[in-house]
Design an enzyme around this catalytic site. Structure first.
Site, PDB file in Angstrom:
ATOM      1  N   CYS A  24      -6.608   4.507   6.569  1.00 15.73           N
ATOM      2  CA  CYS A  24      -6.196   3.123   6.388  1.00 15.73           C
ATOM      3  C   CYS A  24      -6.397   1.972   7.410  1.00 15.73           C
ATOM      4  O   CYS A  24      -5.554   2.043   8.546  1.00 15.73           O
ATOM      5  CB  CYS A  24      -4.476   3.122   5.867  1.00 15.73           C
ATOM      6  SG  CYS A  24      -3.603   1.586   5.799  1.00 15.73           S
ATOM      7  N   CYS A  27      -2.971   0.502   8.632  1.00 16.06           N
ATOM      8  CA  CYS A  27      -2.089   1.178   9.346  1.00 16.06           C
ATOM      9  C   CYS A  27      -2.702   1.335  10.902  1.00 16.06           C
ATOM     10  O   CYS A  27      -1.939   1.298  11.693  1.00 16.06           O
ATOM     11  CB  CYS A  27      -2.256   2.560   8.639  1.00 16.06           C
ATOM     12  SG  CYS A  27      -1.497   2.638   6.847  1.00 16.06           S
TER      13      CYS A  27
END
Length: 145
Positions: A24, A27
């Site tokens: 991600c 993230c």
């Protein structure tokens, strides 16, 4: 962290869950800021949860976008910042403190420098316009100085 481990921790600790995944990009964007955020929430145990490795827990907590943050106090969820959007350190810092007790909130304010605190208070006041106890929160902010 599986469901059983989560339930055990939930009984004994105030928890700040951070759902992420290695693939991600959003993230990866917030990850360098997590230690700073963790320092501001010292009364909570931070637990990083890989959403892909803990799908059962993620589904149970309705975590469909990452990164996502969920806070538990005394075994109860008190708030969340869950969506599919990229989150900044500032967004986390201004969204989640409205969920804290007055004592926790003042601890965070006390640890910030003057300029950072003034910016934080301005952002927090914008964010808490719908806070059910807005007058009391304004009182705390104004009278803390």
């Amino acid at each position: 962290m599986n469901k059983k481990e989560f339930d055990k921790k939930l009984k004994n600790e105030n928890i700040f869950l951070v759902f992420i995944a290695s693939w991600c990009p959003d993230c990866s964007f917030i990850k360098p800021h997590l230690p700073e955020i963790e320092q501001e929430f010292k009364d909570y145990t931070f637990i990083s949860v890989d959403r892909d490795e803990n799908t059962e827990l993620a589904q149970e907590l309705n975590i469909f976008g990452i990164p996502s943050f969920v806070i538990f106090r005394d075994g109860q969820e008190i708030g969340r910042l869950v969506n599919k959007d990229r989150k900044t350190k500032e967004e986390v810092e201004t969204s989640l403190p409205t969920l804290l007790t007055n004592e926790e909130f003042l601890t965070i304010l006390g640890g910030m420098g003057t300029l950072a605190t003034e910016s934080y208070v301005r952002l927090l006041n914008k964010k808490t316009e719908t806070h059910k106890d807005q007058d009391h929160l304004d009182y705390i902010v104004v009278n803390h100085y």
